[in-house]
Design a protein around this motif. Structure first.
Motif, PDB file in Angstrom:
ATOM      1  N   GLU A 148       0.911  -1.283   0.007  1.00 49.94           N
ATOM      2  CA  GLU A 148      -0.123   0.119  -0.052  1.00 49.94           C
ATOM      3  C   GLU A 148       0.770   1.299   0.044  1.00 49.94           C
ATOM      4  OE1 GLU A 148      -2.645  -0.164   3.527  1.00 49.94           O
ATOM      5  OE2 GLU A 148      -3.641  -2.126   2.694  1.00 49.94           O
ATOM      6  N   SER A 149       1.986   1.047   0.432  1.00 47.13           N
ATOM      7  CA  SER A 149       2.825   2.282   0.719  1.00 47.13           C
ATOM      8  C   SER A 149       3.788   2.660  -0.263  1.00 47.13           C
ATOM      9  CB  SER A 149       3.641   2.388   1.970  1.00 47.13           C
ATOM     10  OG  SER A 149       2.703   2.202   3.354  1.00 47.13           O
ATOM     11  N   GLY A 150       3.819   1.589  -1.262  1.00 49.01           N
ATOM     12  CA  GLY A 150       4.604   1.550  -2.467  1.00 49.01           C
ATOM     13  C   GLY A 150       6.176   0.962  -2.395  1.00 49.01           C
ATOM     14  N   PHE A 151       6.424   0.164  -1.439  1.00 54.78           N
ATOM     15  CA  PHE A 151       7.573  -0.210  -0.885  1.00 54.78           C
ATOM     16  C   PHE A 151       7.636  -1.786  -1.586  1.00 54.78           C
ATOM     17  CE2 PHE A 151       7.288   2.471   2.729  1.00 54.78           C
ATOM     18  CZ  PHE A 151       8.251   3.421   2.383  1.00 54.78           C
ATOM     19  N   THR A 152       8.886  -2.196  -1.973  1.00 52.14           N
ATOM     20  CA  THR A 152       9.212  -3.333  -2.424  1.00 52.14           C
ATOM     21  C   THR A 152       9.076  -4.306  -1.376  1.00 52.14           C
ATOM     22  OG1 THR A 152      11.696  -3.204  -2.218  1.00 52.14           O
ATOM     23  CG2 THR A 152      10.512  -2.180  -4.207  1.00 52.14           C
ATOM     24  N   PRO A 153       9.149  -5.601  -1.789  1.00 48.69           N
ATOM     25  CA  PRO A 153       9.079  -6.869  -0.841  1.00 48.69           C
ATOM     26  C   PRO A 153      10.448  -6.812  -0.007  1.00 48.69           C
ATOM     27  CG  PRO A 153       7.926  -7.734  -2.651  1.00 48.69           C
ATOM     28  CD  PRO A 153       8.583  -6.293  -3.027  1.00 48.69           C
ATOM     29  N   GLU A 154      11.605  -6.458  -0.694  1.00 48.23           N
ATOM     30  CA  GLU A 154      12.949  -6.629  -0.231  1.00 48.23           C
ATOM     31  C   GLU A 154      12.880  -5.449   0.665  1.00 48.23           C
ATOM     32  OE1 GLU A 154      12.838  -8.208  -4.164  1.00 48.23           O
ATOM     33  OE2 GLU A 154      12.374  -6.273  -3.526  1.00 48.23           O
ATOM     34  N   PHE A 155      12.291  -4.427   0.693  1.00 40.74           N
ATOM     35  CA  PHE A 155      12.274  -3.465   1.913  1.00 40.74           C
ATOM     36  C   PHE A 155      11.967  -4.073   3.150  1.00 40.74           C
ATOM     37  CE2 PHE A 155      11.035   0.212   4.446  1.00 40.74           C
ATOM     38  CZ  PHE A 155      11.687   1.424   4.083  1.00 40.74           C
ATOM     39  N   CYS A 193      21.216   0.090   1.291  1.00 42.13           N
ATOM     40  CA  CYS A 193      20.059  -0.198   0.240  1.00 42.13           C
ATOM     41  C   CYS A 193      20.731   0.023  -1.324  1.00 42.13           C
ATOM     42  CB  CYS A 193      18.787   0.866   0.357  1.00 42.13           C
ATOM     43  SG  CYS A 193      18.017   0.386   1.698  1.00 42.13           S
ATOM     44  N   GLU A 194      21.698   0.975  -1.490  1.00 44.37           N
ATOM     45  CA  GLU A 194      22.344   1.504  -2.440  1.00 44.37           C
ATOM     46  C   GLU A 194      23.269   0.388  -2.991  1.00 44.37           C
ATOM     47  OE1 GLU A 194      24.396   4.895  -1.444  1.00 44.37           O
ATOM     48  OE2 GLU A 194      22.862   6.080  -1.824  1.00 44.37           O
ATOM     49  N   ASP A 195      23.916  -0.231  -1.877  1.00 42.06           N
ATOM     50  CA  ASP A 195      24.769  -1.499  -2.272  1.00 42.06           C
ATOM     51  C   ASP A 195      24.118  -2.566  -2.634  1.00 42.06           C
ATOM     52  OD1 ASP A 195      26.931   0.069  -1.518  1.00 42.06           O
ATOM     53  OD2 ASP A 195      27.246  -0.696   0.443  1.00 42.06           O
ATOM     54  N   ALA A 196      23.109  -2.776  -1.943  1.00 41.61           N
ATOM     55  CA  ALA A 196      22.237  -4.123  -2.104  1.00 41.61           C
ATOM     56  C   ALA A 196      21.081  -3.745  -3.439  1.00 41.61           C
ATOM     57  CB  ALA A 196      21.617  -4.689  -1.028  1.00 41.61           C
ATOM     58  N   ILE A 221      14.081   2.636  -2.328  1.00 42.39           N
ATOM     59  CA  ILE A 221      13.486   3.095  -1.029  1.00 42.39           C
ATOM     60  C   ILE A 221      12.533   4.295  -1.309  1.00 42.39           C
ATOM     61  CG2 ILE A 221      15.466   2.526   0.641  1.00 42.39           C
ATOM     62  CD1 ILE A 221      16.375   5.406   0.290  1.00 42.39           C
ATOM     63  N   SER A 222      12.250   4.190  -2.844  1.00 38.49           N
ATOM     64  CA  SER A 222      11.255   5.278  -3.307  1.00 38.49           C
ATOM     65  C   SER A 222      10.235   5.200  -3.026  1.00 38.49           C
ATOM     66  CB  SER A 222      11.333   4.891  -4.997  1.00 38.49           C
ATOM     67  OG  SER A 222      10.400   3.653  -5.225  1.00 38.49           O
TER      68      SER A 222
END
Length: 671
Positions: free
Chosen positions: A480-487, A506-509, A513-514
Motif C-alpha cells: 500500500e505504501s509503494g515499497f518493495t518486498p525486499e524493503f 540499500c544502495e549497495d544491495a 526506497i522510493s
C-alpha cells in the motif's frame, strides 16, 4: 556484497577489525554525541583460563591480564544458540572449530545488525555478525584468531603470499604476488593470509578460479604480523569462572543491596510500597533477587507490563518464577491495543514508537495508580543499566520518573555489564528466560523495531505463527505504501527516517526506497482547544505531521530541560512549572498553570519544531548564540546543547521562524 562490511566497526584496540583512524574520523565530523564508558575492560586469568570482572583471580590469587573492549563494552557469555552459529561459520569457512567447549565471550560492537567481538582464552578471536545484504551470519577472524585457525592441518580460505619487503597491513595485493589460494575462496570472503613468517587475515577480491585472469587487486590484507597465538591448554567450566570471581560477585551483590537499602529505608520512604519492574529479562531477574535479599521485612511485589505482544516464553516465565518463589505479581495487560492501532499508525519504528504509549505507558500509569491508593509515592526497583545503550549511559542511582508521576525509580545495577548480570544469575542458581539460550540478546516485544533482523529470523523459526501474522501485515503495508518486498525482507520498516548507514546498504544491495518520502510534509494542528485540567492548570493537545523525533530532541532544549524515554517514544520538556509531552506518534500535549502560558508554550514548541524541520544549515544561528550552545547536527538540522541559556537570539536570527506565519504550517487556531 560489501567486501569490507565488518571493517568499519569502531574500536579502541589495536587488534580490532577497525583501525583507530577509521574510528575517530566519523566521530570528529559529527562531534561527541555519545557517552564514553570508562569501564570498558575486563581481566583474564591465564593460569585458570577464565574471565575476571576484577583484577585478582579468587582461585589462584594471581593478577589477570587486562582486556580492553570496544564500546559500549557490554560483554556477555556466548549462548548455546550463538555457539552453534559460530561453530557452523568456522567449519564451513575454515574447515575446523578449534574452540570446542571453551568459555566464549561476545562483546557487542556497532554494526548494521547483530555484530559481536568473539573472545576466547583471553584472545581477540574474531567478529561474528549478521549481514543484512545476504541475511545470514558471517565470521571474520582477527589476527590472533587467524593464527589459531591456521593450526588446522588443512585450513580453509588460505592465501599464501610471496615473501615481500613491502608493508602489507591494510594494503591491496596484486594477483602476481599471490603464491597460492585455496580453491574454496570466493570474492568477498574473509581469508587467512600467510607471507613468510607473517600471518594474519584479509578479504578476497576475486574467486580462486579467477586468480590467473585477475587484473586488479586479488586480496586486501587487513592485518598481519609475526607474533604467535595459541589456545590455552586448560579448558575451564562455568563453575571455574564463578569460583574465580566469587569475591567480586559478593562485593557487587552487597553494593547493590546497600543501594536498595540506603534509599528504601530512608525515613521518607520506609513506609512506601515497593515493587520490582519485572519484564522477564535477565536484568530484572537479578534485581528482583537483590531486592528480596535487601528488603526481607518489606512486602516486595513484582510488576509486569504485558504489552500483548510479548513472547509466550516470557509470559510463562514471569508467572512461573513468581509462583515458584511466592512473589505477588501485579500484571497489567494492554490486550489488543497494538493490533487495534497498527492499521492507523503503520508499523512502529526506532524513531516512531507509538506502540509504547498504548502498550506500556497506559498500563504503567494504571499500575502506579493502584500502588498509590494508600501512599503518595511508590518505589520501583528497576534493572536498567548504563552499558545497555548510549541513551542510558547517564542514569542516576535513583530518580523520579518524569513520565509516570508518583514513581521513584531505583537502579541498583546501573553500573553492571551483562557478564556481571549473568555471573550473578549463575552464582545464585536462578532460573532464567529460556529465550536467552535460543539466540535472543533481549526479550522484549517480539515485533519491536529495536530488535535485530537476526532475532526476527529466530522468531520465524521458533514461532512461525507469530512471525507469519506480523510479516503478512508488513507485506500488505509495504504494498500500500509503494515499497518493495525486499524493503520488508531486510528489516528497513524499522525506521521512519532511514539512517545514513541503511541508505548506503540499500544502495549497495540495490533495494529501492522510493516508497519512502525523503521529506515528509510537515504540519502542526491543535486538536483540542485550551481546557482546564482536573489536576489544575490548563492543557492543549495537538498533532504533528511529519515529525522527526531526532530533530525535536535536538532543538527543544531551547524551551526547557528535556528527558527522553526511548522505551516510550516520549520526549518530555519542563519549562518552569509547565510541561510539554511529545510522542513519536505525533501527539503533542502542553500543560501549564494558566491559559496564556499554555497558548504561548504551544506556539513556541511549534515554532522550534518547524525551525528544525525546515533548517537549511545556513549557520546564522551559530553566530547569534552568545553561549556557543548550537552546532549543526550533520543531518539537516541544528543541535542545541544543555548549556543553552534560552535567550532567544538564535530564533530571532532564523528566517524560517521569522516567516513561519507565511508557511501555512501551524494550525490557524494559533494565529
Amino acid at each position: 556484497m560489501d567486501k569490507d562490511r565488518f571493517s568499519r566497526k569502531p574500536s579502541r584496540r589495536k587488534d580490532s577489525p577497525s583501525s583507530k583512524n577509521e574510528n575517530t574520523g566519523a566521530r570528529e565530523k559529527s562531534g561527541p554525541r555519545h557517552a564514553s564508558y570508562e569501564k570498558d575492560y575486563i581481566f583474564w586469568c591465564n593460569t585458570c583460563n577464565v574471565p575476571l570482572i576484577g583484577q585478582r583471580c579468587c582461585t589462584c590469587g594471581g593478577q589477570g591480564q587486562k582486556l580492553v573492549l570496544s564500546q559500549p563494552a557490554d560483554v556477555r557469555f556466548c549462548s548455546p544458540y550463538e555457539r552453534s552459529v559460530l561453530r557452523e561459520q568456522l567449519v564451513s569457512s575454515f574447515g575446523c572449530d578449534p574452540i570446542g567447549e571453551r568459555i566464549v565471550l561476545l562483546n557487542k560492537i556497532p554494526g548494521d545488525d547483530k555484530t559481536d567481538e568473539v573472545i576466547v582464552d583471553g584472545l581477540y578471536f574474531g567478529v561474528l555478525g549478521f549481514d543484512l545484504q545476504s541475511m545470514s551470519y558471517r565470521f571474520e577472524p582477527m589476527v590472533q584468531g587467524a593464527k589459531i585457525l591456521m593450526g588446522n592441518p588443512v585450513p580453509g580460505k588460505l592465501v599464501v603470499l610471496k615473501k615481500s619487503s613491502r608493508h602489507l597491513n591494510g594494503k591491496k595485493v596484486e594477483a602476481d604476488l599471490v603464491q597460492s589460494m585455496s580453491l574454496d575462496i570466493r570474492k568477498g570472503d574473509s581469508v587467512l593470509v600467510v607471507s613468510g613468517a607473517l600471518a594474519g587475515f584479509g578479504v578476497s577480491y576475486c574467486d580462486a578460479d579467477e586468480l590467473q585472469d585477475c587484473r586488479g587487486p586479488a586480496v586486501r590484507v587487513r592485518k598481519i604480523d609475526s607474533q604467535s597465538a595459541s589456545l590455552n591448554p586448560k579448558v575451564s567450566s562455568m563453575g571455574d569462572v564463578i569460583a574465580a570471581n566469587i569475591d567480586h560477585l559478593r562485593s557487587l551483590g552487597k553494593n547493590a543491596i546497600n543501594t536498595i537499602k540506603g534509599i528504601a529505608n530512608q525515613k521518607d520512604f520506609r513506609d512506601l510500597p515497593v515493587h520490582v519492574s519485572f519484564s522477564g529479562g535477565k536484568d530484572s531477574l537479578a534485581v528482583l533477587d537483590l531486592t528480596r535479599s535487601a528488603l526481607r521485612n518489606r512486602d516486595v511485589k513484582a510488576f509486569f507490563l504485558n504489552t500483548g505482544i510479548e513472547f509466550p516464553e516470557t509470559v510463562d516465565f514471569v508467572h512461573e518464577h513468581c509462583a515458584e518463589n511466592n512473589i505477588e505479581l501485579i500484571e497489567k495487560k494492554a490486550g489488543d491495543s497494538f493490533w487495534d492501532n497498527v492499521v492507523t499508525f503503520g508499523p512502529p519504528a526506532k524513531d516512531f514508537r507509538w506502540c509504547c504509549k498504548t502498550c506500556k505507558l497506559a498500563p504503567a500509569n494504571a499500575a502506579i495508580e493502584q500502588c498509590l491508593e494508600n501512599a503518595p509515592t511508590c518505589l520501583t526497583i528497576d534493572g536498567k543499566r548504563k552499558h545497555e545503550s548510549f541513551s542510558r549511559a547517564r542514569i542516576a542511582v535513583s530518580e523520579k520518573n518524569p513520565f509516570v508521576p508518583g514513581q521513584l525509580n531505583i537502579f541498583p545495577i546501573r553500573d553492571w555489564r551483562a557478564i556481571e548480570v549473568w555471573l550473578y544469575i549463575y552464582w545464585r542458581g536462578l532460573k532464567y528466560n529460556p529465550l536467552y539460550d535460543q539466540g535472543f540478546e533481549r526479550v522484549g516485544c517480539y515485533l519491536c523495531p529495536a530488535a535485530l533482523s537476526a532475532e526476527f529470523q529466530r522468531l520465524r523459526d521458533l514461532h512461525p505463527e507469530l512471525y507469519s501474522r506480523w510479516n503478512s501485515f508488513l507485506k500488505d503495508w509495504a504494498e500500500e505504501s509503494g515499497f518493495t518486498p525486499e524493503f520488508i525482507e531486510h528489516g528497513l520498516w524499522r525506521w521512519k527516517e532511514l539512517p545514513p548507514k541503511m541508505v548506503k546498504l540499500c544502495e549497495d544491495a540495490g533495494i529501492s526506497i522510493s516508497g519512502r518520502e525523503t521529506t515528509s510534509q510537515f504540519a502542526i494542528e491543535m486538536t483540542s482547544g485550551i481546557s482546564p485540567c482536573r489536576a489544575g492548570g490548563y492543557s492543549i493537545e495537538g498533532a504533528v505531521q511529519g515529525l522527526s523525533m531526532r530533530k525535536a530532541g535536538n532543538i527543544l532544549n531551547i524551551i526547557g530541560s528535556t528527558s527522553f524515554s526511548e522505551e516510550l517514544g516520549l520526549l518530555l520538556v519542563k519549562s518552569g512549572g509547565s510541561t510539554v509531552k511529545l510522542f513519536s506518534s505525533g501527539s503533542l500535549v502542553v500543560n501549564a498553570d494558566n491559559r496564556e502560558e499554555a497558548d504561548r508554550l504551544f506556539a513556541a514548541v511549534s515554532e522550534q519544531l518547524l525551525r528544525n524541520h525546515r533548517c537549511t544549515g545556513c549557520g546564522i544561528c551559530l553566530k547569534a548564540c552568545p553561549a556557543g550552545s548550537i552546532s549543526l547536527d550533520g543531518q539537516g538540522g541544528v543541535l542545541i546543547s544543555e548549556s543553552c541559556i534560552r535567550c532567544g537570539r538564535c530564533s530571532g536570527s532564523c528566517f524560517i521562524v521569522k516567516y513561519s506565519d507565511r508557511m501555512n504550517i501551524i494550525g490557524s487556531s494559533l494565529r
